[in-house]
Design a protein around this motif. Structure first.
Motif, PDB file in Angstrom:
ATOM      1  N   GLU A  27       0.797  -1.216   0.000  1.00  0.00           N
ATOM      2  CA  GLU A  27       0.000   0.000   0.000  1.00  0.00           C
ATOM      3  C   GLU A  27       0.835   1.275   0.000  1.00  0.00           C
ATOM      4  O   GLU A  27       0.313   2.362  -0.088  1.00  0.00           O
ATOM      5  N   ALA A  28       2.151   1.161   0.116  1.00  0.00           N
ATOM      6  CA  ALA A  28       2.989   2.350   0.225  1.00  0.00           C
ATOM      7  C   ALA A  28       3.282   2.942  -1.142  1.00  0.00           C
ATOM      8  O   ALA A  28       3.169   2.295  -2.168  1.00  0.00           O
ATOM      9  N   ALA A  29       3.684   4.218  -1.132  1.00  0.00           N
ATOM     10  CA  ALA A  29       4.112   4.848  -2.372  1.00  0.00           C
ATOM     11  C   ALA A  29       5.371   4.157  -2.870  1.00  0.00           C
ATOM     12  O   ALA A  29       6.241   3.811  -2.099  1.00  0.00           O
ATOM     13  N   THR A  30       5.454   3.916  -4.169  1.00  0.00           N
ATOM     14  CA  THR A  30       6.608   3.223  -4.715  1.00  0.00           C
ATOM     15  C   THR A  30       7.623   4.216  -5.235  1.00  0.00           C
ATOM     16  O   THR A  30       7.267   5.250  -5.784  1.00  0.00           O
ATOM     17  N   PRO A  31       8.933   3.926  -5.071  1.00  0.00           N
ATOM     18  CA  PRO A  31       9.964   4.875  -5.450  1.00  0.00           C
ATOM     19  C   PRO A  31       9.991   5.123  -6.946  1.00  0.00           C
ATOM     20  O   PRO A  31      10.041   4.197  -7.742  1.00  0.00           O
ATOM     21  N   GLY A  32       9.950   6.402  -7.327  1.00  0.00           N
ATOM     22  CA  GLY A  32      10.104   6.761  -8.721  1.00  0.00           C
ATOM     23  C   GLY A  32       8.894   6.558  -9.598  1.00  0.00           C
ATOM     24  O   GLY A  32       8.911   6.933 -10.773  1.00  0.00           O
ATOM     25  N   SER A  33       7.809   5.975  -9.069  1.00  0.00           N
ATOM     26  CA  SER A  33       6.678   5.617  -9.926  1.00  0.00           C
ATOM     27  C   SER A  33       5.928   6.835 -10.449  1.00  0.00           C
ATOM     28  O   SER A  33       5.208   6.733 -11.439  1.00  0.00           O
ATOM     29  N   SER A 280      18.750   7.697 -10.979  1.00  0.00           N
ATOM     30  CA  SER A 280      18.425   8.788 -10.054  1.00  0.00           C
ATOM     31  C   SER A 280      16.941   8.786  -9.714  1.00  0.00           C
ATOM     32  O   SER A 280      16.549   9.011  -8.564  1.00  0.00           O
ATOM     33  N   LYS A 281      16.117   8.519 -10.693  1.00  0.00           N
ATOM     34  CA  LYS A 281      14.665   8.468 -10.503  1.00  0.00           C
ATOM     35  C   LYS A 281      14.280   7.475  -9.416  1.00  0.00           C
ATOM     36  O   LYS A 281      13.402   7.748  -8.588  1.00  0.00           O
ATOM     37  N   TYR A 282      14.960   6.327  -9.387  1.00  0.00           N
ATOM     38  CA  TYR A 282      14.638   5.296  -8.401  1.00  0.00           C
ATOM     39  C   TYR A 282      15.527   5.344  -7.161  1.00  0.00           C
ATOM     40  O   TYR A 282      15.499   4.435  -6.337  1.00  0.00           O
ATOM     41  N   GLY A 283      16.308   6.402  -7.036  1.00  0.00           N
ATOM     42  CA  GLY A 283      17.061   6.622  -5.804  1.00  0.00           C
ATOM     43  C   GLY A 283      18.278   5.746  -5.619  1.00  0.00           C
ATOM     44  O   GLY A 283      18.746   5.567  -4.497  1.00  0.00           O
ATOM     45  N   ILE A 284      18.822   5.182  -6.702  1.00  0.00           N
ATOM     46  CA  ILE A 284      19.992   4.319  -6.539  1.00  0.00           C
ATOM     47  C   ILE A 284      21.132   4.754  -7.467  1.00  0.00           C
ATOM     48  O   ILE A 284      21.897   3.922  -7.989  1.00  0.00           O
ATOM     49  N   LYS A 285      21.305   6.060  -7.609  1.00  0.00           N
ATOM     50  CA  LYS A 285      22.392   6.582  -8.435  1.00  0.00           C
ATOM     51  C   LYS A 285      23.748   6.115  -7.915  1.00  0.00           C
ATOM     52  O   LYS A 285      24.678   5.883  -8.703  1.00  0.00           O
ATOM     53  N   ASP A 286      23.884   5.967  -6.599  1.00  0.00           N
ATOM     54  CA  ASP A 286      25.149   5.518  -6.015  1.00  0.00           C
ATOM     55  C   ASP A 286      25.495   4.085  -6.412  1.00  0.00           C
ATOM     56  O   ASP A 286      26.634   3.640  -6.206  1.00  0.00           O
ATOM     57  N   MET A 287      24.542   3.350  -6.956  1.00  0.00           N
ATOM     58  CA  MET A 287      24.779   1.963  -7.343  1.00  0.00           C
ATOM     59  C   MET A 287      25.064   1.819  -8.843  1.00  0.00           C
ATOM     60  O   MET A 287      25.127   0.707  -9.368  1.00  0.00           O
ATOM     61  N   MET A 288      25.280   2.936  -9.521  1.00  0.00           N
ATOM     62  CA  MET A 288      25.524   2.903 -10.960  1.00  0.00           C
ATOM     63  C   MET A 288      26.833   2.191 -11.315  1.00  0.00           C
ATOM     64  O   MET A 288      27.817   2.283 -10.595  1.00  0.00           O
ATOM     65  N   ILE A 289      26.817   1.518 -12.466  1.00  0.00           N
ATOM     66  CA  ILE A 289      28.033   0.962 -13.069  1.00  0.00           C
ATOM     67  C   ILE A 289      27.990   1.330 -14.558  1.00  0.00           C
ATOM     68  O   ILE A 289      27.609   0.522 -15.407  1.00  0.00           O
TER      69      ILE A 289
END
Length: 298
Positions: A27-33, A280-289
């Motif tokens: 039921e929670a808001a989903t990241p970046g959706s 960036s939209k999904y909040g995982i820019k730090d995990m980029m390769i």
């Protein structure tokens, strides 16, 4: 290369995901959706010409997917399949002049699906064993985290050595399944109690088992564990994480033309800025390769 970055990764991802706390994860808001990407993606004929003739003629890319692995691939409140992997593969298909078709199944059906040829590709964690069957293109950093009920007394638990004698939940057919079996054998060899390990068909089942205290903890991918913990902070928390792997599309060994074409399409998305915008939209820019290496695990 092993990289332990527990506090920094946890803090950054929880803050960036921005998920509202909710007792029911569904039921929670989903990241970046609710964020639209603005980078234009179009056919690149030079890359499309790299495709195997049969796939180019078919006009579709058959992709196995799961629906509870947020923020990589999950179903949002509107019932749409979204996430970093979903949207990145869809964009890569556009570059290749194809239509991406996703088949949602449980995780344990992905590997046999690609191996049998039912799917052209599916997202998997990169490891040496899988490289015997597949070529895996790494699109983001990953690893494993211990998802614990707030009643669990331990902090900063190493999932490989710190769970002897505890009940542990994991997703069926994943690397966690095999890793916990080996870890339990190591516990016994060292004179400690075995791990009481239980498997569930998806990540949501693992989170529910921990929340209901059917199991003390669960072992999940870092990005998944952090998302569930943040959504239900009254009941769940991350009690240790280790960033030690990468994940991305797995393509059956021998399908070199498809592998190279899809890799070129992904690299094009890096070059035009779509990849960074999506991460960036999904909040995982730090995990980029952005290099997106093939068969990264050594």
């Amino acid at each position: 290369m092993l990289l332990k970055n527990k506090v920094a990764v946890a803090g950054a991802l929880v803050a960036l995901l921005g998920l509202s706390a909710c007792a029911n994860p569904g039921e929670a808001a989903t990241p970046g959706s609710d964020i639209e990407t603005t980078t234009e993606v179009a056919l690149v004929q030079e890359i499309a010409d790299m495709l195997p003739a049969e796939i180019a003629k078919r006009g579709t890319l058959q992709i196995g997917a799961t629906s509870t692995n947020m923020p990589a691939q999950f179903t949002d409140e509107a019932g749409e399949l979204v996430g970093v992997a979903i949207e990145l593969y869809d964009a890569a298909a556009t570059v290749l002049g194809l239509k991406a078709e996703f088949d949602v199944v449980t995780f344990d059906a992905l590997q046999p699906g690609v191996d049998s040829g039912r799917y052209d590709l599916a997202t998997m964690g990169d490891n040496i064993d899988r490289q015997k069957l597949f070529d895996i293109i790494s699109i983001y950093k990953n690893g494993f985290a211990v998802l614990a009920n707030n009643t669990f007394e331990k902090d900063d638990v190493d999932y490989l050595t710190g769970l002897c004698g505890h009940s542990v939940a994991g997703t069926k057919g994943t690397l966690v399944d095999r890793t916990m079996t080996a870890a339990s054998e190591e516990c016994v060899a060292n004179g400690e109690e075995a791990i009481d390990f239980h498997t569930y068909v998806d990540n949501a089942g693992v989170a529910l088992a921990v929340k209901s205290e059917q199991d003390e903890v669960g072992v999940l991918e870092i990005i998944v564990a952090l998302a569930y913990a943040d959504r239900d902070s009254d009941n769940l928390r991350v009690a240790g994480l280790v960033q030690n792997t990468t994940s991305g599309p797995a393509i059956k060994k021998g399908n070199d033309e498809l592998r190279d074409a899809f890799h070129a399409a992904l690299q094009h998305l890096v070059e035009i800025g779509f990849y960074e915008e999506l991460m960036s939209k999904y909040g995982i820019k730090d995990m980029m390769i952005p290099e997106m290496p093939i068969n990264n695990a050594k």
